[in-house]
Write an enzyme that holds these catalytic residues in place. Structure first.
Site, PDB file in Angstrom:
ATOM      1  N   SER A  86      88.955  -7.210  -2.597  1.00 12.83           N
ATOM      2  CA  SER A  86      88.547  -7.782  -3.888  1.00 12.83           C
ATOM      3  C   SER A  86      87.293  -8.642  -3.871  1.00 12.83           C
ATOM      4  O   SER A  86      86.790  -9.028  -4.933  1.00 12.83           O
ATOM      5  CB  SER A  86      89.698  -8.589  -4.493  1.00 12.83           C
ATOM      6  OG  SER A  86      90.711  -7.727  -4.932  1.00 12.83           O
ATOM      7  N   LYS A 107      86.207 -17.962  -8.924  1.00  3.27           N
ATOM      8  CA  LYS A 107      87.176 -16.994  -9.444  1.00  3.27           C
ATOM      9  C   LYS A 107      88.360 -17.724 -10.083  1.00  3.27           C
ATOM     10  O   LYS A 107      88.863 -18.713  -9.526  1.00  3.27           O
ATOM     11  CB  LYS A 107      87.664 -16.090  -8.313  1.00  3.27           C
ATOM     12  CG  LYS A 107      88.627 -14.997  -8.764  1.00  3.27           C
ATOM     13  CD  LYS A 107      89.027 -14.101  -7.602  1.00  3.27           C
ATOM     14  CE  LYS A 107      89.906 -12.954  -8.062  1.00  3.27           C
ATOM     15  NZ  LYS A 107      90.274 -12.048  -6.951  1.00  3.27           N
ATOM     16  N   SER A 132      89.237  -7.433  -7.377  1.00  2.00           N
ATOM     17  CA  SER A 132      89.604  -8.219  -8.539  1.00  2.00           C
ATOM     18  C   SER A 132      88.641  -9.357  -8.840  1.00  2.00           C
ATOM     19  O   SER A 132      88.738  -9.968  -9.900  1.00  2.00           O
ATOM     20  CB  SER A 132      91.013  -8.783  -8.349  1.00  2.00           C
ATOM     21  OG  SER A 132      91.075  -9.628  -7.219  1.00  2.00           O
TER      22      SER A 132
END
Lengths: 453, 63
Positions: A171, A77, A147
């Site tokens: 997330s 990420k 996210s």
């Protein structure tokens, strides 16, 4: 690209049936062919990836085998520092300057031989549930969640078997559920967040998003480092005799009918596997969002104060509003939220102790993936912003800090994935993985892969 | 508290913080602020009504 499990790929690399370079060449071709639609990656450095794969192959030839992740590509990420890549956090606030050092978790993965497939798309500042411009591989008109959306997409569409995400209110588990893959939020503090851009430091967690529960356990072994714990050790022990508390009231309801049916089927299946499932209620959880949203804005607003002062135009209005809220709302709310947090953690602990539970079981989310232009879900008479819907079922375990894993448990009538959430006692990731593995390997849900994208 | 009063509170706080961007959407920020006051009512309910009376002892496995 159809990928073997990490364990099988690792065996093939070790036995020279396939090279890391061959895997990476196929990955690069796959990303070049499909990622203009899916946007799983925000930074993808083919040259660096290929160099690292060749190095892994050379090390193997030289007798330097690093371990089970040797030559395995992992997506990261884009809030986690990886040497050789910029960290952009899905935000114009951050530059393209390449990082020269690794986060602790990257160092752990690198030590175990992993190579880095690229930086995966994050919702702006890790603060949202849609992760534009990434698309859900089951239907590209729908969001992949966030996210850590890019990590969910990269695994679900078969680029890679594993990626890292962060989870402040859900997330990791939100994209895992919406993309039909596995996502584990470990116990708060178990996995280092050093070298990671924070959203809300007291709620931030890092963890894996993977194609299978076994893959997840293997990645956890590396993320936690030299802990001595083998997260694969109990995977095959089954769940006969275990006791689960089923949470289906508020804040887990209301939920979409397809989600409710899939959840009830999953609970029945856990019973079939020999577990005792009892319905429980924990009224304190209804106030989870008050706690969650009483903490995040103040911590995020404090962290991003300099950006609010000097570069506010580089923050999108919705995120800016949240950060400003963190500067405006009274600190007393933050302190009261932390009092509430202890009450929620205590209420969960009490539920585990009073009912002698191994885990609590919930739907991962009350709804499947939203359309990209959708703002709200409607549940009977209740209209709710999609971010509130998604976070209300996942955030209880950010607030309590205990581990929670999402595994696929079905599809809705549109063919969009549904997730089952399993939360265990703090530091009982082994138990969460064991339960998830028993469920996943006795159903076919995680074997189904998206046909589009 | 009226909407206008909330806007003034927001502007005053931002000035204190040296956040001086003129283009901010003060109405939206004020609405958001008002919504968060509603969350405080939920916190009140949690803190006052919870049946959990044992404040946790220090226990690293239940933060």
């Amino acid at each position: 690209m159809i990928l073997d499990s990490i364990k099988e790929t690792s065996r093939k690399i070790h036995d020279r049936e396939i090279s890391a370079t061959e895997i990476v060449v196929e990955l690069i071709n796959d990303v070049n062919n499909r990622d203009h639609t899916l946007n799983a990656f925000t930074s993808f450095n083919s040259e660096l990836l290929l160099d690292n794969a060749k190095l892994a192959d050379k090390q193997l030839s030289d007798g330097k085998y690093s371990g089970l992740l040797h030559g395995i590509p992992v997506g990261i990420k884009d809030i986690i520092n990886v040497a050789g890549y910029p960290t952009r956090c899905g935000s114009d606030l951050y530059s393209n300057q390449v990082q020269n050092s690794d986060a602790v978790v990257i160092n752990n993965l690198r030590t175990d031989g992993a190579i880095f497939a690229g930086k995966t798309t994050s919702h702006e500042l890790a603060c949202g549930v849609t992760s534009a411009p990434a698309s859900n591989p089951w239907n590209t008109n729908y969001v992949p969640g966030g996210s850590s959306g890019g990590s969910g997409v990269a695994v679900a569409c078969g680029y890679i078997r594993a990626a890292l995400g962060s989870d402040t209110g859900g997330s990791i588990r939100i994209p895992a559920s919406l993309c039909g893959v596995v996502g584990l939020k470990p116990t708060y503090g178990l996995v280092s967040t050093s070298g990671v851009e924070p959203l809300s430091v007291s709620l931030d967690h890092l963890g894996p998003i993977t194609a299978s529960v076994e893959d997840c356990a293997l990645i956890m072994n590396s993320l936690v480092g030299q802990s001595g714990v083998d997260y694969t050790s109990e995977l095959n022990q089954g769940i006969a005799g275990m006791r689960f508390g089923v949470l289906a009231g508020k804040p887990f309801s209301p939920m979409q009918p397809d989600v409710q049916q899939a959840f009830e089927n999953a609970v029945d299946h856990l019973r079939d596997l020999g577990a005792t499932c009892i319905n429980i209620e924990i009224p304190e959880l209804e106030h989870t969002l008050a706690v969650e949203f009483g903490i995040i804005p103040l911590e995020a607003g404090a962290y991003h104060l300099n950006s609010l002062q000097n570069k506010p135009g580089l923050i999108s209005p919705s995120i800016r509003t949240l950060l400003i809220a963190g500067r405006v709302i009274p600190e007393s709310i933050y302190h009261r939220a932390n009092t509430g947090r202890k009450l929620i953690a205590s209420a969960l602990r009490r539920a585990f102790e009073d009912n002698n539970l191994n885990a609590v079981i919930t739907p991962s989310l009350p709804a499947t993936a939203a359309k990209k232009d959708q703002d709200e879900f409607t549940f009977d008479t209740l209209s709710e912003h999609i971010s509130v819907s998604y976070v209300r079922t996942t955030a209880p375990f950010n607030v309590s800090g205990q581990p929670a894993i999402s595994v696929p448990c079905g599809f809705d009538s549109m063919g969009l994935p549904i997730g089952l959430q399993i939360a265990t006692r703090p530091f009982d990731e082994t138990g969460a993985l064991r339960i998830a593995h028993a469920y996943a390997t006795s159903t076919d849900w995680q074997l189904v892969t998206p046909k589009i994208g | 508290m009226t909407h206008e009063e909330i806007v003034e509170i927001v502007k005053s706080k931002l000035k204190t913080d040296s956040i001086l961007e003129p283009g901010f959407e003060f109405d939206i920020i004020a609405q958001d602020f008002a919504g968060r006051i509603g969350l405080d009512l939920s916190l009140n309910s949690l803190i006052n009504d919870s049946a959990i009376d044992d404040q946790p002892q220090f226990d690293p496995s239940w933060i």
